[in-house]
Design a protein around this motif. Structure first.
Motif, mmCIF file in Angstrom:
data_model
loop_
_atom_site.group_PDB
_atom_site.id
_atom_site.type_symbol
_atom_site.label_atom_id
_atom_site.label_comp_id
_atom_site.label_asym_id
_atom_site.label_seq_id
_atom_site.Cartn_x
_atom_site.Cartn_y
_atom_site.Cartn_z
ATOM 1 N N ASP A 130 13.564 -5.450 -25.181
ATOM 2 C CA ASP A 130 12.453 -5.897 -24.339
ATOM 3 C C ASP A 130 11.169 -5.164 -24.685
ATOM 4 O O ASP A 130 10.091 -5.764 -24.757
ATOM 5 C CB ASP A 130 12.801 -5.676 -22.865
ATOM 6 N N SER A 134 7.944 -6.954 -26.476
ATOM 7 C CA SER A 134 6.706 -6.934 -25.694
ATOM 8 C C SER A 134 5.572 -6.223 -26.417
ATOM 9 O O SER A 134 4.399 -6.449 -26.097
ATOM 10 C CB SER A 134 6.948 -6.252 -24.337
ATOM 11 N N ARG A 157 11.137 -10.815 -20.007
ATOM 12 C CA ARG A 157 10.436 -11.081 -18.744
ATOM 13 C C ARG A 157 9.371 -10.015 -18.491
ATOM 14 O O ARG A 157 9.640 -8.823 -18.572
ATOM 15 C CB ARG A 157 11.436 -11.094 -17.599
ATOM 16 N N ASP A 158 8.148 -10.482 -18.188
ATOM 17 C CA ASP A 158 7.065 -9.584 -17.786
ATOM 18 C C ASP A 158 6.233 -10.337 -16.749
ATOM 19 O O ASP A 158 5.259 -11.030 -17.069
ATOM 20 C CB ASP A 158 6.213 -9.183 -18.988
ATOM 21 N N HIS A 160 4.132 -9.411 -14.672
ATOM 22 C CA HIS A 160 2.740 -8.988 -14.519
ATOM 23 C C HIS A 160 1.798 -9.819 -15.393
ATOM 24 O O HIS A 160 0.584 -9.799 -15.162
ATOM 25 C CB HIS A 160 2.603 -7.508 -14.862
ATOM 26 N N ARG A 161 2.327 -10.521 -16.367
ATOM 27 C CA ARG A 161 1.499 -11.380 -17.225
ATOM 28 C C ARG A 161 1.639 -12.849 -16.870
ATOM 29 O O ARG A 161 1.211 -13.714 -17.624
ATOM 30 C CB ARG A 161 1.860 -11.156 -18.694
ATOM 31 N N ASN A 187 1.443 -18.404 -18.564
ATOM 32 C CA ASN A 187 1.982 -17.220 -19.241
ATOM 33 C C ASN A 187 0.899 -16.635 -20.138
ATOM 34 O O ASN A 187 0.547 -17.230 -21.166
ATOM 35 C CB ASN A 187 3.225 -17.595 -20.060
ATOM 36 N N ALA A 189 1.191 -13.692 -21.616
ATOM 37 C CA ALA A 189 1.811 -12.743 -22.560
ATOM 38 C C ALA A 189 1.822 -13.360 -23.961
ATOM 39 O O ALA A 189 1.844 -14.579 -24.121
ATOM 40 C CB ALA A 189 3.230 -12.408 -22.117
ATOM 41 N N GLN A 193 8.318 -16.259 -22.232
ATOM 42 C CA GLN A 193 8.993 -15.645 -21.099
ATOM 43 C C GLN A 193 9.959 -16.639 -20.451
ATOM 44 O O GLN A 193 9.731 -17.854 -20.488
ATOM 45 C CB GLN A 193 7.985 -15.195 -20.035
#
Length: 258
Positions: A130, A134, A157-158, A160-161, A187, A189, A193
């Protein structure tokens, strides 16, 4: 032969083998003093009573021995005297093979160590996948490598983005006593995700929570292929959620991603 301890004055008897064992260095059996037996070495004891054995001064030059009493004869071996052995001839390829057999085979150990090191690196990379995916730099290299190799990176998975860019709530057009809530999530990021778990909270005018529901991706998306593909970088997805109408008290709602 005799020698005397310089500390306790005890006289000891010794022979040449004892002197040769440590080149004259001995330990007194009475007071445990280490001393040089050659300093007071004597072939015979002086008449009693005596206190000290005469000492010897060290000379800078080694004395030359003149009186020889025996010289061993140098015998010539019979085999050499009768017929000298002919030099052995070994073909070059035989010598090369013998030399090759004498060389230690280290390559199996090298291959084994490299294999174990690669296996350990792969395990660490999988445990930290991860973080690596990332990372802006390492993740870009991994994605490019997967494109070239035809593989697929695991989804990371993030939340926050993930950003909510639009939302709306209205009465359900076909189900009485229900609400239809729509939202658009984007998304931001640089990697794909998985679709998040969406938490929906309804509150009254005083901010008191009236209802809350957590929806897994399979509850708001029916397409299994879309769920497996995930939310691509920069892509947006529209979410439609149906909930029971808590009444006129619900005036505010809030989205969260897990």
């Amino acid at each position: 032969m005799y020698t005397q301890c310089p500390d306790c004055r005890t006289v000891f008897s010794l022979d040449a083998s004892v002197l040769a064992h440590a080149r004259g260095a001995v330990i007194c059996g009475n007071c445990e003093t280490l001393f040089d037996a050659l300093d007071t070495l004597a072939e015979q004891l002086p008449p009693e009573p005596f206190r000290l054995l005469p000492g010897h001064t060290r000379s800078e030059e080694a004395p030359k021995l003149e009186v020889a009493i025996y010289r061993p004869r140098e015998d010539v071996p019979v085999a050499v005297a009768e017929a000298p052995a002919a030099p052995a001839f070994t073909p070059g390829f035989v010598q090369d093979r013998r030399a090759a057999r004498k060389l230690p085979r280290r390559w199996p150990w090298v291959v084994t160590c490299l294999s174990l090191a690669l296996l350990l690196a792969a395990q660490v990379a999988w445990a930290k996948r991860d973080v690596l995916i990332s990372d802006p730099t390492i993740g870009a290299w991994l994605r490019q490598a997967c494109i070239s190799l035809g593989c697929r990176l695991p989804l990371v998975r993030d939340v926050h983005r993930l950003h909510l860019v639009a939302r709306d709530v209205q009465a359900h057009p076909s189900v009485p006593g229900a609400l239809m809530i729509s939202a658009t999530v984007r998304n931001d990021a640089p990697f794909t995700q998985p679709y998040p778990v969406v938490s929906l909270t309804l509150s009254d005018a005083d901010g008191h929570r009236l209802a809350m529901r957590r929806l897994h991706p399979s509850e708001y998306l029916d397409d299994a292929a879309v769920l497996r593909a995930g939310l691509a970088p920069g892509a947006s997805a529209a979410l439609l959620i149906e909930v029971a109408d808590p009444g006129n008290r619900a005036v505010a709602f809030e989205f969260g991603f897990e």
